[in-house]
Design a protein around this motif. Structure first.
Motif, PDB file in Angstrom:
ATOM      1  N   ALA A  19     -96.841 -28.476  55.382  1.00 52.87           N
ATOM      2  CA  ALA A  19     -96.725 -28.641  53.936  1.00 52.87           C
ATOM      3  C   ALA A  19     -95.250 -28.632  53.537  1.00 52.87           C
ATOM      4  N   GLY A  20     -94.916 -29.467  52.544  1.00 50.26           N
ATOM      5  CA  GLY A  20     -93.545 -29.514  52.037  1.00 50.26           C
ATOM      6  C   GLY A  20     -93.253 -28.349  51.108  1.00 50.26           C
ATOM      7  N   ASP A  21     -92.071 -28.352  50.535  1.00 46.26           N
ATOM      8  CA  ASP A  21     -91.665 -27.272  49.626  1.00 46.26           C
ATOM      9  C   ASP A  21     -92.579 -27.160  48.416  1.00 46.26           C
ATOM     10  N   ASP A  22     -93.194 -28.278  48.016  1.00 48.30           N
ATOM     11  CA  ASP A  22     -94.089 -28.247  46.861  1.00 48.30           C
ATOM     12  C   ASP A  22     -95.543 -27.974  47.257  1.00 48.30           C
ATOM     13  N   ALA A  23     -95.741 -27.521  48.493  1.00 51.31           N
ATOM     14  CA  ALA A  23     -97.058 -27.119  49.015  1.00 51.31           C
ATOM     15  C   ALA A  23     -98.024 -28.287  49.160  1.00 51.31           C
ATOM     16  N   THR A  24     -97.512 -29.515  49.263  1.00 55.16           N
ATOM     17  CA  THR A  24     -98.368 -30.678  49.469  1.00 55.16           C
ATOM     18  C   THR A  24     -98.021 -31.332  50.799  1.00 55.16           C
ATOM     19  N   TYR A  25     -98.930 -32.173  51.265  1.00 56.54           N
ATOM     20  CA  TYR A  25     -98.741 -32.901  52.518  1.00 56.54           C
ATOM     21  C   TYR A  25     -98.486 -34.372  52.219  1.00 56.54           C
ATOM     22  N   GLY A  26     -97.882 -35.082  53.160  1.00 59.67           N
ATOM     23  CA  GLY A  26     -97.668 -36.514  53.006  1.00 59.67           C
ATOM     24  C   GLY A  26     -96.415 -36.806  52.215  1.00 59.67           C
ATOM     25  N   ASN A  27     -96.353 -38.032  51.693  1.00 65.69           N
ATOM     26  CA  ASN A  27     -95.188 -38.445  50.927  1.00 65.69           C
ATOM     27  C   ASN A  27     -95.107 -37.672  49.621  1.00 65.69           C
ATOM     28  N   ARG A  28     -93.900 -37.265  49.297  1.00 68.68           N
ATOM     29  CA  ARG A  28     -93.691 -36.520  48.054  1.00 68.68           C
ATOM     30  C   ARG A  28     -93.698 -37.460  46.870  1.00 68.68           C
ATOM     31  N   GLU A  29     -94.145 -36.947  45.763  1.00 70.51           N
ATOM     32  CA  GLU A  29     -94.033 -37.680  44.502  1.00 70.51           C
ATOM     33  C   GLU A  29     -92.553 -37.732  44.129  1.00 70.51           C
ATOM     34  N   PRO A  30     -92.116 -38.812  43.490  1.00 69.55           N
ATOM     35  CA  PRO A  30     -90.707 -38.853  43.070  1.00 69.55           C
ATOM     36  C   PRO A  30     -90.446 -37.816  41.983  1.00 69.55           C
ATOM     37  N   GLY A  31     -89.253 -37.312  41.922  1.00 68.47           N
ATOM     38  CA  GLY A  31     -88.884 -36.380  40.861  1.00 68.47           C
ATOM     39  C   GLY A  31     -88.662 -34.978  41.377  1.00 68.47           C
ATOM     40  N   ILE A  32     -88.597 -34.046  40.440  1.00 64.94           N
ATOM     41  CA  ILE A  32     -88.390 -32.635  40.770  1.00 64.94           C
ATOM     42  C   ILE A  32     -89.677 -31.882  40.492  1.00 64.94           C
ATOM     43  N   PHE A  33     -89.813 -30.721  41.078  1.00 69.13           N
ATOM     44  CA  PHE A  33     -91.007 -29.915  40.847  1.00 69.13           C
ATOM     45  C   PHE A  33     -90.604 -28.464  40.660  1.00 69.13           C
ATOM     46  N   PHE A  34     -91.490 -27.726  40.023  1.00 69.98           N
ATOM     47  CA  PHE A  34     -91.307 -26.285  39.888  1.00 69.98           C
ATOM     48  C   PHE A  34     -92.682 -25.663  39.689  1.00 69.98           C
ATOM     49  N   PHE A  35     -92.749 -24.354  39.851  1.00 68.70           N
ATOM     50  CA  PHE A  35     -93.979 -23.614  39.637  1.00 68.70           C
ATOM     51  C   PHE A  35     -93.821 -22.736  38.404  1.00 68.70           C
ATOM     52  N   THR A  36     -94.864 -22.677  37.580  1.00 68.89           N
ATOM     53  CA  THR A  36     -94.856 -21.786  36.426  1.00 68.89           C
ATOM     54  C   THR A  36     -95.119 -20.364  36.916  1.00 68.89           C
ATOM     55  N   PRO A  37     -94.895 -19.348  36.073  1.00 69.14           N
ATOM     56  CA  PRO A  37     -95.196 -17.968  36.487  1.00 69.14           C
ATOM     57  C   PRO A  37     -96.664 -17.782  36.891  1.00 69.14           C
ATOM     58  N   GLU A  38     -97.560 -18.644  36.377  1.00 64.15           N
ATOM     59  CA  GLU A  38     -98.982 -18.554  36.722  1.00 64.15           C
ATOM     60  C   GLU A  38     -99.304 -19.281  38.030  1.00 64.15           C
ATOM     61  N   GLY A  39     -98.301 -19.911  38.646  1.00 63.84           N
ATOM     62  CA  GLY A  39     -98.521 -20.610  39.907  1.00 63.84           C
ATOM     63  C   GLY A  39     -98.879 -22.079  39.760  1.00 63.84           C
ATOM     64  N   MET A  40     -98.770 -22.638  38.553  1.00 69.01           N
ATOM     65  CA  MET A  40     -99.079 -24.046  38.334  1.00 69.01           C
ATOM     66  C   MET A  40     -97.926 -24.910  38.808  1.00 69.01           C
ATOM     67  N   LEU A  41     -98.238 -25.979  39.566  1.00 66.29           N
ATOM     68  CA  LEU A  41     -97.231 -26.921  40.033  1.00 66.29           C
ATOM     69  C   LEU A  41     -96.984 -27.963  38.954  1.00 66.29           C
TER      70      LEU A  41
END
Length: 68
Positions: A19-41
């Protein structure tokens, strides 16, 4: 990549994707990501804002860029 023991004997290994840094597999979506305090991507690409589950928004989202 992670090593996975296919035989359970520690003698036949295969490389598998991790899994990548955004906890997904395969090609990453373009852009930046972050997690909310509730754990939402949340992913922001400049064209769209994407959440991994429904999100209640109390204030309308306003994305404003200063143009010079």
């Amino acid at each position: 990549m992670l090593n996975r023991d296919l035989c359970g004997t520690s003698s036949c290994w295969q490389l598998v994707n991790a899994a990548g840094d955004d906890a997904t597999y395969g090609n990453r979506e373009p852009g930046i990501f972050f997690f909310t305090p509730e754990g939402m991507l949340v992913t922001w690409s400049g064209d769209y804002l994407q959440f991994d589950r429904p999100m209640k928004i109390n204030t309308p989202i306003s994305l404003v860029a200063e143009v010079k």
